[in-house]
Scaffold this active site. Sequence first.
Site, PDB file in Angstrom:
ATOM      1  N   LYS A   1      -1.140 -55.694 -52.359  1.00  0.00           N
ATOM      2  CA  LYS A   1      -0.404 -54.689 -51.594  1.00  0.00           C
ATOM      3  C   LYS A   1       0.967 -54.439 -52.229  1.00  0.00           C
ATOM      4  O   LYS A   1       1.385 -55.166 -53.148  1.00  0.00           O
ATOM      5  CB  LYS A   1      -0.279 -55.170 -50.146  1.00  0.00           C
ATOM      6  CG  LYS A   1      -1.641 -55.389 -49.452  1.00  0.00           C
ATOM      7  CD  LYS A   1      -1.423 -55.686 -47.970  1.00  0.00           C
ATOM      8  CE  LYS A   1      -2.561 -56.477 -47.373  1.00  0.00           C
ATOM      9  NZ  LYS A   1      -2.335 -56.769 -45.939  1.00  0.00           N
ATOM     10  N   TYR A  17      -7.505 -49.034 -42.742  1.00  0.00           N
ATOM     11  CA  TYR A  17      -7.115 -49.872 -41.598  1.00  0.00           C
ATOM     12  C   TYR A  17      -7.525 -49.241 -40.261  1.00  0.00           C
ATOM     13  O   TYR A  17      -6.901 -49.525 -39.232  1.00  0.00           O
ATOM     14  CB  TYR A  17      -5.604 -50.130 -41.640  1.00  0.00           C
ATOM     15  CG  TYR A  17      -5.216 -51.266 -42.568  1.00  0.00           C
ATOM     16  CD1 TYR A  17      -5.867 -52.510 -42.512  1.00  0.00           C
ATOM     17  CD2 TYR A  17      -4.190 -51.124 -43.506  1.00  0.00           C
ATOM     18  CE1 TYR A  17      -5.521 -53.549 -43.359  1.00  0.00           C
ATOM     19  CE2 TYR A  17      -3.827 -52.175 -44.357  1.00  0.00           C
ATOM     20  CZ  TYR A  17      -4.504 -53.379 -44.264  1.00  0.00           C
ATOM     21  OH  TYR A  17      -4.160 -54.428 -45.094  1.00  0.00           O
ATOM     22  N   ASN A  33       1.944 -59.456 -46.511  1.00  0.00           N
ATOM     23  CA  ASN A  33       1.236 -60.686 -46.859  1.00  0.00           C
ATOM     24  C   ASN A  33       0.448 -60.580 -48.156  1.00  0.00           C
ATOM     25  O   ASN A  33      -0.558 -61.265 -48.352  1.00  0.00           O
ATOM     26  CB  ASN A  33       0.372 -61.154 -45.687  1.00  0.00           C
ATOM     27  CG  ASN A  33      -0.661 -60.103 -45.305  1.00  0.00           C
ATOM     28  OD1 ASN A  33      -0.804 -59.086 -45.970  1.00  0.00           O
ATOM     29  ND2 ASN A  33      -1.401 -60.362 -44.236  1.00  0.00           N
ATOM     30  N   HIS A  59      -5.047 -58.000 -49.585  1.00  0.00           N
ATOM     31  CA  HIS A  59      -6.143 -57.687 -48.668  1.00  0.00           C
ATOM     32  C   HIS A  59      -7.430 -58.161 -49.317  1.00  0.00           C
ATOM     33  O   HIS A  59      -7.605 -58.016 -50.526  1.00  0.00           O
ATOM     34  CB  HIS A  59      -6.233 -56.173 -48.429  1.00  0.00           C
ATOM     35  CG  HIS A  59      -7.523 -55.778 -47.764  1.00  0.00           C
ATOM     36  ND1 HIS A  59      -7.700 -55.844 -46.394  1.00  0.00           N
ATOM     37  CD2 HIS A  59      -8.727 -55.372 -48.279  1.00  0.00           C
ATOM     38  CE1 HIS A  59      -8.942 -55.478 -46.106  1.00  0.00           C
ATOM     39  NE2 HIS A  59      -9.585 -55.184 -47.232  1.00  0.00           N
ATOM     40  N   GLU A  67     -15.356 -50.429 -47.942  1.00  0.00           N
ATOM     41  CA  GLU A  67     -14.003 -50.334 -48.505  1.00  0.00           C
ATOM     42  C   GLU A  67     -14.030 -49.991 -49.993  1.00  0.00           C
ATOM     43  O   GLU A  67     -13.188 -49.220 -50.475  1.00  0.00           O
ATOM     44  CB  GLU A  67     -13.261 -51.655 -48.276  1.00  0.00           C
ATOM     45  CG  GLU A  67     -12.947 -51.909 -46.804  1.00  0.00           C
ATOM     46  CD  GLU A  67     -12.392 -53.302 -46.522  1.00  0.00           C
ATOM     47  OE1 GLU A  67     -12.131 -53.603 -45.350  1.00  0.00           O
ATOM     48  OE2 GLU A  67     -12.216 -54.079 -47.486  1.00  0.00           O
TER      49      GLU A  67
END
Length: 148
Positions: free
Chosen positions: A9, A49, A112, A115, A126
Amino acid sequence: MQQTLVLIKPDGVQRRLCGEIIGRFEKKGLRLVAAKLVRPARELAAKHYAVHAGKPFYDSLLQFLTGGPTFAIVLEGREAVAVVRNMMGSTDGAKAPPGTVRGDFGISVQNNLVHGSDSPENADLEIGLWFQPDELVSWTVADQSWIG
Ligand code: DAT
Ligand code: MG
């Protein structure tokens, strides 16, 4: 062989941790099948998401994901989905165990670093969101019989 989508990310890219994170997955025995740097449009981030739509952190999450480049990767290997999830650690970096990506490099919940798809079915969905079929490269690792 199972495939999974990994995103490094925007915080991971900004913090120059792409090599470190990909290196861990490579050394584990997963192989790269696709990789590209993407600055996702809000539409792509929202689809990615969608399961979190309506939650209090949703807007902030989309702003975060669309706020800078993301390194999108497809990894392949035996049990790739579970292997990546275990190596990522739990969502909250403050609680993720040492030795995991989130446990070693962050203490944020939102920022974080990575993913990873949470099931083979979601991995297929995805991968289809982030990649065109012809961007996936099928190949054989020379030492595959040693890896499993
Ligand atoms: P994971 O990425 O571990 O699969 P998730 O699917 O529950 O976690 O949530 C997706 C992302 O949304 C997560 O990586 C970080 C963010 N997020 C989840 N819960 C959050 C919260 N309570 N506050 C802020 N961000 C959150
Ligand atoms: Mg998730």
